[in-house]
Design a protein around this motif. Structure first.
Motif: not given
Length: 147
Positions: A86-92
């Motif tokens: 599962l790839i997880s990242f924050i969109i600023e």
């Protein structure tokens, strides 16, 4: 005498275990109930009113990711041909991606996936709450078949 020693030991244990440790942890995601509160631009929202969107859609993101990932850089462990994560990242608020995380036990795989995601320079349309851009977490399931 036993009571005095017990009392002293209790006082010291309360002092030792009752200390508050200051931390610089990232704020926890906000639940749906908290959306009536004023918008905090430092909080990472899990479910904004409008989810972030990649230009030309998520399929374009997947295509760019597929072109950027080097499957020769890692090999499946335990004889498995499928790698799932599962790839997880924050969109600023400005549409950039930060805090990329991959949850797989294969470190070479994690490193290559992070590198491929970070190589995508197109900016996202940020998530919105009450019409204002906010930081939001985005998750993408990933399965790679190795032959």
């Amino acid at each position: 005498m036993k009571y005095i020693i017990t009392a002293i030991a209790s006082i010291f244990s309360i002092t030792a275990f009752g200390q508050v440790v200051s931390s610089t942890e990232v704020p926890l995601p906000v639940s749906q109930e908290d959306k009536n509160k004023p918008i905090d631009f430092l909080i990472v929202y899990e479910n904004p009113d409008v989810m972030p969107d990649f230009p030309e859609g998520i399929s374009a993101f997947r295509t760019q990711f597929q072109n950027a990932v080097d499957t020769n850089a890692f090999h499946p462990e335990n004889g498995e041909n499928d790698l799932k994560a599962l790839i997880s990242f924050i969109i600023e608020r400005d549409g950039s991606m930060t805090d990329v995380k991959v949850n797989d036990s294969n470190e070479k795989f994690n490193t290559e996936v992070k590198k491929a995601v970070r190589s995508i320079k197109d900016k996202w349309k940020p998530g919105k709450i009450k019409g204002q851009a906010v930081r939001s977490r985005y998750k993408i399931p990933l399965t790679i078949k190795i032959s």
